[in-house]
Write an enzyme that holds these catalytic residues in place. Structure first.
Site, PDB file in Angstrom:
ATOM      1  N   LYS A  77     -34.119 -22.371  28.487  1.00 34.69           N
ATOM      2  CA  LYS A  77     -33.113 -22.219  29.546  1.00 34.69           C
ATOM      3  C   LYS A  77     -31.739 -22.010  28.916  1.00 34.69           C
ATOM      4  O   LYS A  77     -31.430 -22.627  27.887  1.00 34.69           O
ATOM      5  CB  LYS A  77     -33.137 -23.485  30.418  1.00 34.69           C
ATOM      6  CG  LYS A  77     -32.212 -23.456  31.622  1.00 34.69           C
ATOM      7  CD  LYS A  77     -32.407 -24.722  32.467  1.00 34.69           C
ATOM      8  CE  LYS A  77     -31.540 -24.754  33.705  1.00 34.69           C
ATOM      9  NZ  LYS A  77     -31.794 -25.962  34.520  1.00 34.69           N
ATOM     10  N   SER A 152     -33.009 -25.315  39.378  1.00 37.11           N
ATOM     11  CA  SER A 152     -32.158 -24.337  38.751  1.00 37.11           C
ATOM     12  C   SER A 152     -32.818 -23.599  37.581  1.00 37.11           C
ATOM     13  O   SER A 152     -32.330 -22.548  37.184  1.00 37.11           O
ATOM     14  CB  SER A 152     -30.896 -25.029  38.239  1.00 37.11           C
ATOM     15  OG  SER A 152     -31.225 -25.985  37.249  1.00 37.11           O
ATOM     16  N   SER A 176     -34.963 -29.702  38.849  1.00 42.30           N
ATOM     17  CA  SER A 176     -34.884 -28.308  38.397  1.00 42.30           C
ATOM     18  C   SER A 176     -36.021 -27.826  37.510  1.00 42.30           C
ATOM     19  O   SER A 176     -36.077 -26.640  37.188  1.00 42.30           O
ATOM     20  CB  SER A 176     -33.575 -28.071  37.663  1.00 42.30           C
ATOM     21  OG  SER A 176     -32.561 -27.914  38.607  1.00 42.30           O
TER      22      SER A 176
END
Ligand code: GLN
Length: 485
Positions: A77, A152, A176
């Protein structure tokens, strides 16, 4: 033709000479290119990955023993620092910024000869549930491109869902990792708070943040967790323990008949926001678990309606402090406007650099910390957190695991909720509990909705009990045919 099943099988293929790390990297680079429209990656380290693969293939030829992640292609990420590589948190404010050091968890992967193939798209500073709050634009769900992948860590989830890497890392502050895993039909683990060092993970809310793992198999999750676990001199909140308690590998055949004591919250499964089909599927699963000898009890959890407010008060408070470092002075975006004075410069830089959701949270966090409101909001929310922790400890004195839906709905259409932040926040009702209390949680892909989208089951265990969490997850996935129909 290269195909990936799990890490163990891949390494077997490598030792049998039926594939090479070069084949694997080429396969993923081609696939990333072919699936560009999904927008899962913000940066791909193509040349470097090819180079690393070559070196690893050479090492094997020379008879060197394989390290545990030899040639394993991993995406990260875009909130995890990797020295000399861009890291942006999907924000304009970090435009052009390159990491000055490598996150401990990334270094642990590299030490085992993993290949980091690129950065994954996400919501700006990990704030969001749809991946629509990204300066790079939204990520598309690979099953239905008109739907969100969740957030997210949406890019990391889609990278695994669409087979654009072998496994990926996300971060989970309030769901997330688990929620996008649920929306994409894959496995997503949020470990115990402090299990994986946060050094090098861009902070959103430091007392909640935890790196997490996306994968298609429990055994790969266990291996990655094992490698990334442990104390770290750069993170005093990382769990201090000896190596033996960081072993998450298990031989499932050793205890196939283990009977679990499982609880579920009445208020969760009967929550008005929960999709009826999700509720029925989980109730059905509960019946099947009971009939195969597990104990599954409904328990009351009257604090459920307080978890979202407590989460948003505390995380925005922490975020408003964590994000004050982005001032445009030493790195990242700087306004080009003529500077009148320093305050005007800060204001203009931050107005241009942060997206709407991040600005909203900084303001909310500043408000709840302001002198007139501190006790009414921040202190109250801390008290709620304490009650939640006490209640959770009491529950796990009697049960091995708590099960819950991961999200009240399946993946929804892009744009559906972008104008209603409160509705969006409320959808975090089932995931924020694990972050408020620090316990580990996993979402496993057990079900398919009649609307065509997958959805998962969330399992939570007591602090530091990832072993039980992974064993139960594996047990349910192995028996998927009988538990989810
Ligand atoms: N959806 C939650 C939020 O917007 C969770 C975010 C996260 O876990 N990083 O805060």
């Amino acid at each position: 033709m290269f195909s990936f099943q799990d890490i163990e099988n891949y390494q077997l293929q490598l030792t049998n000479n039926t594939t090479t790390c070069g084949d694997a990297v080429n396969y993923y680079l081609n696939k990333i290119e072919a699936e560009k429209k999904l927008n899962a990656y913000t940066n791909v380290f193509a040349d470097e990955a090819v180079q690393q693969a070559k070196q690893l293939d050479e090492k094997r030829k020379n008879g060197e023993p394989l390290k545990r992640l030899h040639g394993v292609v991993i995406a990260i990420k875009d909130v995890l620092c990797y020295k000399d590589h861009p890291v942006t948190a999907a924000s304009k404010i970090l435009d052009g910024f390159k990491s000055l050091y490598t996150a401990t968890c990334i270094q642990q992967l590299i030490n085992e000869d993993a290949i980091i193939i690129g950065n994954c798209n996400c919501d700006e500073f990990a704030m969001g549930s749809t991946n629509e709050n990204s300066v790079y634009g939204p990520v598309l769900n690979a099953i239905d491109n008109s739907k969100v992948p969740g957030g997210s860590s949406g890019g990391s989830a889609v990278a695994v869902q669409a087979g654009l890497c072998m496994a990926s890392l996300g971060s989970d502050t309030g769901g997330s990792v688990r929620q996008p895993a649920d929306f994409c039909g894959i496995i997503g683990l949020k470990p115990t708070y402090g299990r994986i060092s946060r050094y090098g993970l861009i902070a959103y809310a430091s007392s909640f943040d935890q790196a997490g793992i996306f994968s298609q198999s429990v055994s790969d999750v266990a291996l990655l967790l094992e490698i990334m676990s442990g104390p770290d001199e750069f993170d005093s909140t990382a769990i201090q323990n000896n190596n033996s308690s960081n072993t998450f590998h298990f031989d499932h055949s050793a205890s196939p008949d283990k009977k679990y004591r499982i609880a579920y919250f009445k208020e969760a499964l009967h929550h008005p926001s929960l999709d009826k089909e999700i509720k029925d599927s989980i109730l059905n699963l509960i019946e099947r678990l009971r009939s195969s000898g597990h104990t599954v009890n409904e328990i009351g959890f009257d604090l459920l309606d307080y978890v979202v407010p407590a989460y948003y008060v505390l995380t925005t408070a922490e975020a408003s402090s964590n994000l004050n470092r982005y001032d445009g002075i030493r790195f990242g975006h700087q306004t080009k406007d003529p500077i009148k004075d320093l305050t005007a410069f800060y204001k203009q830089t931050r107005t241009e650099g942060f997206g709407k959701e991040v600005q909203r949270r900084i303001m909310l966090g500043t408000f709840v910390l302001s002198s007139g409101y501190y006790d009414a909001y921040f202190t109250k929310a801390q008290q709620v957190r304490r009650l939640l922790v006490d209640k959770t400890n009491a529950i796990f004195a009697d049960y091995d695991a708590v099960i819950m839906p991961t999200s009240p709905t399946t993946a929804f259409p892009l744009g559906d909720n972008s104008n209603d932040p409160i509705a969006m926040y409320l959808a975090d009702i089932f995931t924020v509990f694990a972050n408020l209390t620090g316990i580990p949680g996993i979402s496993i892909p057990l079900f398919k909705h009649s609307n065509g989208m997958p959805f998962g089951l969330q399992i939570m265990c007591k602090k530091s009990d990832e072993l039980t969490l992974l064993q139960l997850a594996e047990h349910l996935l192995k028996n998927k045919a009988s538990v989810s129909t």
